[in-house]
Design a protein around this motif. Structure first.
Motif, short mmCIF file in Angstrom:
data_model
loop_
_atom_site.label_atom_id
_atom_site.label_comp_id
_atom_site.label_asym_id
_atom_site.label_seq_id
_atom_site.Cartn_x
_atom_site.Cartn_y
_atom_site.Cartn_z
N PHE A 155 98.86 -19.95 5.81
CA PHE A 155 99.41 -19.57 7.12
C PHE A 155 99.50 -18.05 7.24
CE2 PHE A 155 100.71 -23.96 7.68
CZ PHE A 155 100.64 -24.12 9.06
N MET A 156 99.94 -17.38 6.17
CA MET A 156 100.06 -15.93 6.21
C MET A 156 98.71 -15.27 6.46
SD MET A 156 101.03 -13.28 3.16
CE MET A 156 99.35 -13.40 2.58
N VAL A 157 97.70 -15.72 5.74
CA VAL A 157 96.36 -15.13 5.88
C VAL A 157 95.79 -15.38 7.27
CG1 VAL A 157 93.98 -15.31 5.08
CG2 VAL A 157 95.84 -15.21 3.42
N VAL A 158 95.94 -16.60 7.79
CA VAL A 158 95.40 -16.93 9.11
C VAL A 158 96.05 -16.08 10.19
CG1 VAL A 158 95.31 -18.72 10.90
CG2 VAL A 158 94.67 -19.27 8.55
N PHE A 159 97.38 -16.01 10.18
CA PHE A 159 98.09 -15.22 11.19
C PHE A 159 97.67 -13.75 11.13
CE2 PHE A 159 101.56 -18.56 11.26
CZ PHE A 159 101.32 -18.94 12.56
N PHE A 160 97.56 -13.21 9.92
CA PHE A 160 97.23 -11.80 9.78
C PHE A 160 95.77 -11.51 10.12
CE2 PHE A 160 95.80 -8.28 6.93
CZ PHE A 160 96.45 -7.26 7.59
N LEU A 161 94.86 -12.31 9.58
CA LEU A 161 93.44 -12.04 9.79
C LEU A 161 93.02 -12.22 11.25
CD1 LEU A 161 91.58 -13.48 6.68
CD2 LEU A 161 92.06 -11.10 7.27
N VAL A 162 93.52 -13.26 11.90
CA VAL A 162 93.16 -13.48 13.30
C VAL A 162 93.59 -12.29 14.15
CG1 VAL A 162 93.65 -14.88 15.35
CG2 VAL A 162 93.14 -15.99 13.19
N ALA A 163 94.79 -11.78 13.92
CA ALA A 163 95.26 -10.62 14.68
C ALA A 163 94.46 -9.37 14.36
CB ALA A 163 96.75 -10.37 14.40
N SER A 164 93.98 -9.27 13.12
CA SER A 164 93.23 -8.09 12.70
C SER A 164 91.84 -8.04 13.32
CB SER A 164 93.10 -8.06 11.17
OG SER A 164 94.37 -8.04 10.56
N VAL A 165 91.20 -9.20 13.48
CA VAL A 165 89.80 -9.22 13.96
C VAL A 165 89.68 -9.77 15.37
CG1 VAL A 165 88.98 -9.52 11.59
CG2 VAL A 165 89.35 -11.54 13.01
N TYR A 166 90.81 -10.00 16.01
CA TYR A 166 90.83 -10.65 17.33
C TYR A 166 89.88 -10.00 18.33
CZ TYR A 166 92.84 -12.10 21.85
OH TYR A 166 93.03 -12.57 23.11
N LEU A 167 89.94 -8.69 18.45
CA LEU A 167 89.13 -7.98 19.45
C LEU A 167 87.65 -7.95 19.10
CD1 LEU A 167 91.51 -5.01 20.33
CD2 LEU A 167 91.14 -7.13 21.61
N ALA A 168 87.32 -8.21 17.85
CA ALA A 168 85.92 -8.21 17.43
C ALA A 168 85.27 -9.58 17.59
CB ALA A 168 85.80 -7.75 15.97
N LEU A 169 86.07 -10.59 17.90
CA LEU A 169 85.53 -11.94 18.07
C LEU A 169 84.85 -12.09 19.42
CD1 LEU A 169 88.57 -13.99 16.67
CD2 LEU A 169 86.43 -13.48 15.51
N PRO A 170 83.98 -13.08 19.60
CA PRO A 170 83.36 -13.33 20.90
C PRO A 170 84.41 -13.58 21.98
CG PRO A 170 82.27 -14.59 19.18
CD PRO A 170 83.48 -13.98 18.55
N GLU A 171 84.13 -13.15 23.19
CA GLU A 171 85.12 -13.26 24.26
C GLU A 171 85.54 -14.69 24.54
OE1 GLU A 171 84.16 -11.20 27.82
OE2 GLU A 171 83.80 -9.28 26.82
#
Length: 228
Positions: free
Chosen positions: A160-176
């Motif tokens: 859970f920690m990794v998912v919450f952190f990584l998603v927020a870190s790469v959110y803007l780089a993901l496809p729209e």
């Protein structure tokens, strides 16, 4: 706060400070944030990077201390011993959550001050440090109450920690097209609000409301678990 509740709260705080593993979890985000932010941009502060490292302190302290710690207490029966004390189940959970939240806020504030200094924006940022800290402590409580073994609890807490952190870190780089999928995650809402504050744009009303909804939903979930 009643005297037994305050006494348990102080006892929980002391237990956290006595355990080298939990102290490392509190201090680790501070050092990692300072070193990485400095290396990434020596000439100036990357505001979005700072917001994600404040989030890292939230998920690291809130989830990784609360979840495995509560499971360990259940396995050792110390949690059961507290249930026969004058305190209610809700008061016990409140004391445990409150003690972790104090150290979560401490870790977040140090991350902010070391990288941004002490300024007026810290007051606005503190609101989201508190809200984020509460949410991830609640997530940790749910893991701690629902997962049966400490081995599984550590793995699930880490996931859970990794998912919450990584998603927020790469959110803007993901496809729209993925934005609507992840937009409701509390980690996204926290970093968006912190980033907006750090850039001088103020709070985001919709994202702020979603954080309050998260706190309410998680509170109801914890209440239902306690009643089982």
């Amino acid at each position: 706060m009643s005297y037994p509740l305050w006494k348990l709260f102080k006892h929980e705080c002391k237990d956290i400070l006595r355990n080298p593993a939990t102290v490392i979890l509190i201090v680790l985000p501070i050092f990692m944030a300072k070193i990485i932010i400095t290396v990434v941009d020596k000439s100036g502060l990357d505001f979005m990077l700072l917001s994600t490292w404040i989030l890292f302190a939230q998920v690291m302290v809130g989830i990784m201390i609360t979840g495995p710690g509560l499971i360990e207490e259940r396995e050792s029966k110390t949690y059961d011993a507290l249930l026969i004390s004058p305190l209610s189940r809700g008061q016990i959970i409140t004391a445990k959550a409150g003690s972790v939240l104090v150290f979560s806020l401490f870790s977040q504030l140090i991350v902010y001050i070391l990288n941004q200094g002490l300024n007026i924006d810290v007051l606005s940022a503190l609101i989201y440090m508190l809200l984020g800290g509460m949410i991830f402590v609640q997530v940790g409580i749910i893991i701690g109450l629902k997962v049966s073994s400490s081995k599984n609890g550590s793995a699930i807490s880490s996931a859970f920690m990794v998912v919450f952190f990584l998603v927020a870190s790469v959110y803007l780089a993901l496809p729209e097209w993925t934005y609507p999928i992840f937009a409701a995650l509390p980690s996204i809402e926290i970093t968006q609000n912190l980033n907006s504050i750090l850039n001088g744009e103020g709070i985001l009303p919709v994202e702020s409301l979603l954080l309050l909804i998260w706190i309410a939903v998680l509170s109801v979930w914890i209440w239902k678990i306690e009643k089982e």
